[in-house]
Scaffold this motif. Structure first.
Motif, PDB file in Angstrom:
ATOM      1  N   SER A   1      -1.137  -6.129   3.631  1.00 51.06           N
ATOM      2  CA  SER A   1      -2.378  -6.505   2.937  1.00 51.06           C
ATOM      3  C   SER A   1      -2.066  -7.694   2.031  1.00 51.06           C
ATOM      4  CB  SER A   1      -2.834  -5.309   2.092  1.00 51.06           C
ATOM      5  OG  SER A   1      -3.653  -5.739   1.021  1.00 51.06           O
TER       6      SER A   1
ATOM      7  N   ARG B   1      -8.987  -3.462 -10.878  1.00 57.50           N
ATOM      8  CA  ARG B   1      -7.521  -3.367 -10.918  1.00 57.50           C
ATOM      9  C   ARG B   1      -7.022  -3.214 -12.347  1.00 57.50           C
ATOM     10  NH1 ARG B   1      -8.068  -3.364  -5.335  1.00 57.50           N
ATOM     11  NH2 ARG B   1      -8.730  -5.404  -4.602  1.00 57.50           N
TER      12      ARG B   1
ATOM     13  N   TRP C   1     -11.789  -6.037  -2.991  1.00 52.11           N
ATOM     14  CA  TRP C   1     -11.776  -5.077  -1.883  1.00 52.11           C
ATOM     15  C   TRP C   1     -11.246  -5.715  -0.605  1.00 52.11           C
ATOM     16  CZ3 TRP C   1     -14.802  -7.792   1.327  1.00 52.11           C
ATOM     17  CH2 TRP C   1     -15.998  -8.364   0.873  1.00 52.11           C
ATOM     18  N   GLY C   2     -10.934  -4.841   0.343  1.00 52.64           N
ATOM     19  CA  GLY C   2     -10.530  -5.282   1.685  1.00 52.64           C
ATOM     20  C   GLY C   2     -11.384  -4.534   2.698  1.00 52.64           C
TER      21      GLY C   2
ATOM     22  N   GLU D   1       1.424   2.231  11.588  1.00 55.85           N
ATOM     23  CA  GLU D   1       0.969   3.612  11.669  1.00 55.85           C
ATOM     24  C   GLU D   1       1.244   4.120  13.077  1.00 55.85           C
ATOM     25  OE1 GLU D   1      -2.405   4.165   9.402  1.00 55.85           O
ATOM     26  OE2 GLU D   1      -3.062   2.094   9.437  1.00 55.85           O
TER      27      GLU D   1
ATOM     28  N   LEU E   1      -5.532   0.206  14.395  1.00 57.83           N
ATOM     29  CA  LEU E   1      -4.797  -0.828  15.115  1.00 57.83           C
ATOM     30  C   LEU E   1      -3.502  -1.050  14.365  1.00 57.83           C
ATOM     31  CD1 LEU E   1      -7.803  -3.291  15.384  1.00 57.83           C
ATOM     32  CD2 LEU E   1      -6.682  -2.225  17.346  1.00 57.83           C
TER      33      LEU E   1
ATOM     34  N   ARG F   1       0.194  -2.826  10.181  1.00 55.17           N
ATOM     35  CA  ARG F   1       0.433  -1.451   9.732  1.00 55.17           C
ATOM     36  C   ARG F   1       1.179  -0.681  10.820  1.00 55.17           C
ATOM     37  NH1 ARG F   1      -3.846  -0.214   5.242  1.00 55.17           N
ATOM     38  NH2 ARG F   1      -4.027  -2.374   4.531  1.00 55.17           N
TER      39      ARG F   1
ATOM     40  N   SER G   1     -11.873  -0.532   1.350  1.00 57.06           N
ATOM     41  CA  SER G   1     -11.384   0.090   0.110  1.00 57.06           C
ATOM     42  C   SER G   1     -11.336  -0.989  -0.941  1.00 57.06           C
ATOM     43  CB  SER G   1      -9.950   0.586   0.248  1.00 57.06           C
ATOM     44  OG  SER G   1      -9.894   1.633   1.135  1.00 57.06           O
TER      45      SER G   1
ATOM     46  N   TYR H   1      -2.450   0.072  -8.141  1.00 63.24           N
ATOM     47  CA  TYR H   1      -3.162  -1.023  -8.816  1.00 63.24           C
ATOM     48  C   TYR H   1      -4.582  -0.662  -9.245  1.00 63.24           C
ATOM     49  CZ  TYR H   1      -4.232  -1.589  -3.806  1.00 63.24           C
ATOM     50  OH  TYR H   1      -4.570  -1.363  -2.503  1.00 63.24           O
TER      51      TYR H   1
ATOM     52  N   GLU I   1       0.826  -1.206   0.000  1.00 65.82           N
ATOM     53  CA  GLU I   1       0.000   0.000   0.000  1.00 65.82           C
ATOM     54  C   GLU I   1       0.865   1.262   0.000  1.00 65.82           C
ATOM     55  OE1 GLU I   1      -3.336  -0.662  -0.265  1.00 65.82           O
ATOM     56  OE2 GLU I   1      -2.609  -2.712  -0.312  1.00 65.82           O
TER      57      GLU I   1
ATOM     58  N   LYS J   1      -3.522 -11.881  -3.643  1.00 68.22           N
ATOM     59  CA  LYS J   1      -4.869 -12.210  -4.145  1.00 68.22           C
ATOM     60  C   LYS J   1      -4.932 -11.911  -5.631  1.00 68.22           C
ATOM     61  CE  LYS J   1      -7.210  -8.072  -2.268  1.00 68.22           C
ATOM     62  NZ  LYS J   1      -8.448  -7.527  -1.748  1.00 68.22           N
TER      63      LYS J   1
ATOM     64  N   GLY K   1     -12.088  -3.972   6.912  1.00 71.68           N
ATOM     65  CA  GLY K   1     -11.537  -4.174   8.254  1.00 71.68           C
ATOM     66  C   GLY K   1     -12.573  -4.855   9.143  1.00 71.68           C
TER      67      GLY K   1
ATOM     68  N   GLU L   1     -14.415   4.815   7.657  1.00 76.86           N
ATOM     69  CA  GLU L   1     -14.250   3.973   6.468  1.00 76.86           C
ATOM     70  C   GLU L   1     -14.242   2.498   6.881  1.00 76.86           C
ATOM     71  OE1 GLU L   1     -10.522   4.721   4.209  1.00 76.86           O
ATOM     72  OE2 GLU L   1     -10.416   2.534   4.146  1.00 76.86           O
ATOM     73  N   LEU L   2     -14.942   1.676   6.121  1.00 74.65           N
ATOM     74  CA  LEU L   2     -14.964   0.236   6.406  1.00 74.65           C
ATOM     75  C   LEU L   2     -14.128  -0.562   5.422  1.00 74.65           C
ATOM     76  CD1 LEU L   2     -18.718  -0.568   7.195  1.00 74.65           C
ATOM     77  CD2 LEU L   2     -16.878  -0.056   8.788  1.00 74.65           C
TER      78      LEU L   2
ATOM     79  N   GLN M   1      -3.037  -7.996  -0.772  1.00 76.00           N
ATOM     80  CA  GLN M   1      -3.330  -7.430  -2.097  1.00 76.00           C
ATOM     81  C   GLN M   1      -2.606  -8.125  -3.256  1.00 76.00           C
ATOM     82  OE1 GLN M   1      -5.546  -4.980  -2.763  1.00 76.00           O
ATOM     83  NE2 GLN M   1      -5.121  -5.228  -4.934  1.00 76.00           N
TER      84      GLN M   1
HETATM   85  P1  AMO Z   1      -6.902  -0.245   2.916  1.00 74.62           P
HETATM   86  O1  AMO Z   1      -5.514   0.110   3.239  1.00 74.62           O
HETATM   87  O2  AMO Z   1      -7.879   0.876   2.751  1.00 74.62           O
HETATM   88  O3  AMO Z   1      -6.981  -1.082   1.562  1.00 74.62           O
HETATM   89  O4  AMO Z   1      -7.457  -1.238   4.012  1.00 74.62           O
HETATM   90  C1  AMO Z   1      -8.718  -1.852   3.890  1.00 74.62           C
HETATM   91  C2  AMO Z   1      -9.521  -1.754   5.157  1.00 74.62           C
HETATM   92  O5  AMO Z   1      -8.813  -2.366   6.225  1.00 74.62           O
HETATM   93  C3  AMO Z   1      -9.090  -1.691   7.428  1.00 74.62           C
HETATM   94  N1  AMO Z   1      -7.837  -1.153   7.991  1.00 74.62           N
HETATM   95  C4  AMO Z   1      -7.607  -0.969   9.301  1.00 74.62           C
HETATM   96  N2  AMO Z   1      -8.358  -1.214  10.380  1.00 74.62           N
HETATM   97  C5  AMO Z   1      -7.837  -0.917  11.590  1.00 74.62           C
HETATM   98  N3  AMO Z   1      -6.608  -0.392  11.763  1.00 74.62           N
HETATM   99  C6  AMO Z   1      -5.812  -0.119  10.700  1.00 74.62           C
HETATM  100  N4  AMO Z   1      -4.595   0.399  10.892  1.00 74.62           N
HETATM  101  C7  AMO Z   1      -6.302  -0.419   9.398  1.00 74.62           C
HETATM  102  N5  AMO Z   1      -5.795  -0.293   8.154  1.00 74.62           N
HETATM  103  C8  AMO Z   1      -6.743  -0.748   7.320  1.00 74.62           C
HETATM  104  C9  AMO Z   1     -10.016  -0.535   7.111  1.00 74.62           C
HETATM  105  C10 AMO Z   1      -9.773  -0.329   5.631  1.00 74.62           C
HETATM  106  O6  AMO Z   1     -10.888   0.241   4.984  1.00 74.62           O
HETATM  107  N6  AMO Z   1      -5.378  -3.589  -0.493  1.00 74.62           N
HETATM  108  C11 AMO Z   1      -6.444  -2.669  -0.157  1.00 74.62           C
HETATM  109  C12 AMO Z   1      -7.804  -3.314  -0.262  1.00 74.62           C
HETATM  110  C13 AMO Z   1      -8.186  -3.656  -1.688  1.00 74.62           C
HETATM  111  O7  AMO Z   1      -8.143  -2.767  -2.549  1.00 74.62           O
HETATM  112  O8  AMO Z   1      -8.558  -4.822  -1.956  1.00 74.62           O
HETATM  113  C14 AMO Z   1      -6.217  -2.156   1.257  1.00 74.62           C
HETATM  114  O9  AMO Z   1      -5.509  -2.732   2.034  1.00 74.62           O
HETATM  115  O10 AMO Z   1     -11.346  -0.955   7.366  1.00 74.62           O
END
Ligand code: AMO
Length: 430
Positions: free
Chosen positions: A186, A360, A398-399, A212, A220, A210, A356, A331, A166, A191, A401, A353-354, A188
């Motif tokens: 991920s 592709r 999509w992914g 972060e 998280l 992550r 993304s 992608y 990412e 898959k 959380g 946000e739930l 990503q």
């Molecule tokens: P993205 O980075 O937006 O997309 O992550 C997808 C979803 O995962 C959850 N998420 C998290 N939840 C809690 N803590 C975090 N630090 C955290 N990071 C992500 C969120 C987020 O919307 N590869 C793409 C998905 C795809 O396109 O298929 C991806 O990882 O709910």
């Protein structure tokens, strides 16, 4: 097998039950123990003059939260929990709990979230906490059943990787012999590789890592991602699937977790309605600009304040579509006639946000170009790029959380409430 407490009824006559001593009350001639397991509470009533010396001796040794077992007659009593009580013929102390307890399981004394997370072994005994994780289990079951019915193959991909997915930041490096390696952000890339491998429809429910730095109520450092990838599908197709899945998860909870929802005080639990509105990124920015004090412009990422402002206006689950290509990952497929916009989307709950996702890029050269355009070195992605040269189907995915899905579904104040042992900026134990 032992009889769960919820199933104990006066009609059964003599029963044996086992569990935790939830409350102990000694009123002189009469004593009570509330015996609890994860299904409920039953009262043990001890008329001191009528029971054996052994029972009285054991009673004195029992502390709150000790494990005890009892055998005796079940009787109807209006005032007792569940309308019944057990008068003991035997009472055994199996595992004594030390005093004082680090946490009050009966919830009479409130505790800070940090104390609760440090003592999950006690916190988990609270009916509210058990309910959250029973619902999470029901949701994951519903998801798996949904994917199975829709002909998906469940995959498990490696969490030890050599490349970022990412973007170049937010990775946890790990010591992997003499190689550079990281914990995966991920699934990503994997898959997508499985689309080249002809699996057509895959899903994975697994950990993502992550690094972060921010310590918020919705982030998280180790989260659970529900990921899908589908060949011969557009972004519209997988958005339809996503909203169907969200509604199915809510429906399954409404049908199977009535008691848990009641424990959590969610008596007005409602199932989201299809079709979720689709809002373009440009329109989302307009709403945010109108409602927010801080300035925001086309091309900016949507921060927490913007998400809140737009969520307030929408008031339900909604998609944000048609994102600027510049702020979505490499992608995502750009529109053919307007390549500065791409076929990416986010699924939003009014609070956060739930998910993304995107259609592709399946063209090798364009993908290479987009990786370079993001300032990344395509040579580091050779294992990912190569499959695009040997017959890559168009695909989308999509992914989502898992913890955010549960947090929003159950109106939890903090994402940590949806994780047994959360990992955040300060927490690696327990
Ligand atoms: P993205 O980075 O937006 O997309 O992550 C997808 C979803 O995962 C959850 N998420 C998290 N939840 C809690 N803590 C975090 N630090 C955290 N990071 C992500 C969120 C987020 O919307 N590869 C793409 C998905 C795809 O396109 O298929 C991806 O990882 O709910």
């Amino acid at each position: 097998m032992r009889l769960p407490i919820v199933h104990i009824t006066p009609e059964q006559g003599s029963v044996s039950a086992i569990g935790w001593a939830h409350e102990i009350r000694d009123l002189g001639g009469l004593a009570f123990i509330l015996l609890r397991d994860r299904t409920g509470i039953v009262q043990i009533t001890i008329p001191k003059k009528k029971v054996s010396e052994d029972i009285l001796t054991t009673f004195k040794e029992i502390s709150r939260e000790s494990i005890i077992s009892v055998t005796g007659e079940v009787k109807s009593v209006d005032k007792a929990p569940g309308g019944r009580e057990i008068v003991p013929e035997t009472l055994t102390l199996i595992s004594r709990a030390e005093t004082p307890l680090p946490l009050d399981v009966s919830e009479k004394v409130p505790a800070e979230i940090d104390t609760r997370l440090d003592t999950r072994y006690l916190d988990g005994r609270r009916p509210k906490i058990t309910s959250i994780f029973q619902i999470r289990s029901t949701v994951q079951h519903a998801l798996r059943e949904f994917f199975y019915k829709h002909d998906f193959i469940e995959i498990t991909t490696s969490k030890i990787v050599a490349a970022a997915t990412e973007g170049g930041t937010e990775l946890f490096p790990i010591a992997y012999f003499e190689k550079e390696a990281f914990l995966n952000q991920s699934p990503q890339l994997y898959k997508q590789i499985m689309m080249a491998a002809g699996f057509e429809k895959v899903y994975e429910i697994g950990p993502i890592f992550r690094a972060e730095e921010h310590n918020t109520s919705k982030h998280l450092n180790e989260a659970t991602s529900i990921d899908i990838e589908v060949s011969f599908a557009t972004h519209e197709d997988v958005m339809d699937l996503l909203e169907q899945l969200i509604c199915t998860a809510y429906q399954c909870v409404a049908e199977n977790c009535e008691r848990q929802l009641e424990v959590l005080g969610l008596t007005d639990f409602s199932i989201p309605k299809k079709q979720f509105p689709r809002l373009s990124y440009a329109d989302a920015i307009d709403i945010a600009a109108r409602k927010m004090e801080e300035p925001i412009a086309y091309g900016d990422d949507l921060g927490t304040a913007a998400e809140r402002a737009i969520g307030e206006e929408m008031g339900c689950h909604y998609f944000i579509t048609d994102w600027p290509t510049a702020i979505k990952p490499y992608y995502a497929m750009p529109y053919e006639n307007e390549p500065e916009i791409c076929k990416a989307f986010d699924l939003m709950h009014p609070k956060m946000e739930l998910s993304s996702g995107a259609e592709r890029i399946h063209n090798h050269d364009l993908l290479r170009q987009q990786i370079s355009a993001k300032g990344l070195n395509p040579d580091n992605f050779e294992f990912y790029l190569k499959p695009f040269r040997y017959g890559m189907p168009p695909h989308a995915g999509w992914g989502t959380g898992a913890e955010r899905l549960i947090t929003t579904m159950l109106e939890l104040p903090n994402i940590r409430e949806a994780v047994l042992f959360p990992r955040d900026r300060h927490r690696v134990v327990p």
